[in-house]
Design a protein around this motif. Sequence first.
Motif, short mmCIF file in Angstrom:
data_model
loop_
_atom_site.label_atom_id
_atom_site.label_comp_id
_atom_site.label_asym_id
_atom_site.label_seq_id
_atom_site.Cartn_x
_atom_site.Cartn_y
_atom_site.Cartn_z
N ASP A 1 -55.88 40.65 51.03
CA ASP A 1 -54.89 40.51 52.10
C ASP A 1 -53.46 40.50 51.54
O ASP A 1 -52.59 39.82 52.10
N ARG B 1 -52.93 34.96 53.79
CA ARG B 1 -53.63 33.71 54.11
C ARG B 1 -53.12 32.54 53.29
O ARG B 1 -52.92 31.44 53.80
N ARG B 2 -52.87 32.77 52.02
CA ARG B 2 -52.53 31.66 51.13
C ARG B 2 -51.04 31.35 51.10
O ARG B 2 -50.64 30.27 50.71
N GLN C 1 -54.64 25.80 63.17
CA GLN C 1 -55.37 26.86 63.86
C GLN C 1 -55.66 26.49 65.30
O GLN C 1 -55.53 27.31 66.22
#
Length: 235
Positions: free
Chosen positions: A53, A77-78, A221
Amino acid sequence: MQAELKETLLLQEEWTADNTEAMQRRGVLVRQVIPQWLRQQLNEPTSTAVMSDLAVEGRDGTGRKTEIPWTRVYSARRSPSATQGWYIVYLFSAFGDRVYISLNQGTTRWEGGEFRPRAGEELAARVSWARSVLGITWANELALDISLEARRSNLGHQYELGNVVAIEYPLNSIPDDAALASDLWRMIDWLGRIYEAEETSLTIPGEPAAEIADALVAIRQAAGSARKTGQGFRA
């Protein structure tokens, strides 16, 4: 890429916070042209990305133009923002005499409704942890310390504190595109090792314990899902 890095450095000599013609061109370079080259490297058929990603973005200030522009390569993501996680970033010195490709990190955090600098001691501990993961010591071609010589921005100093390891490209000796691509992939390999260590380490300086971090991710989330559906959410 060689030509674009050099042009950006030359435009640094004309830096102003106002959106002048020179600053508009600088913005095009760091936000569009340089990222385009980086994405091409990441999409090369013969290349195998360490992370699936990887993304690219550049910033030079919204409205008022920043003294130290940058373009970074990161895991979506990170490191969803430049204030979070670890990433690779091209940092242009204030006087336009050099640019670094730096393995760096988020050096501010959101507190009390604004971004506040992380403490120098905390960043030093994180840098030490990352270097121990990589087993990096000083070498002729590596810079463990960087100098951006920012005059008007505290962020320049924060970038310096956040540097794990960098390669310096002086204005008059920026390598060719093949060498730049090789350095990029070297950094990507190191970034991947940092990400892997994050997932297996029990503690990382300046980060909550793994179970707390997982809980925070779940809360964010859930909050995002609630906003999308128009429902209220309280943590």
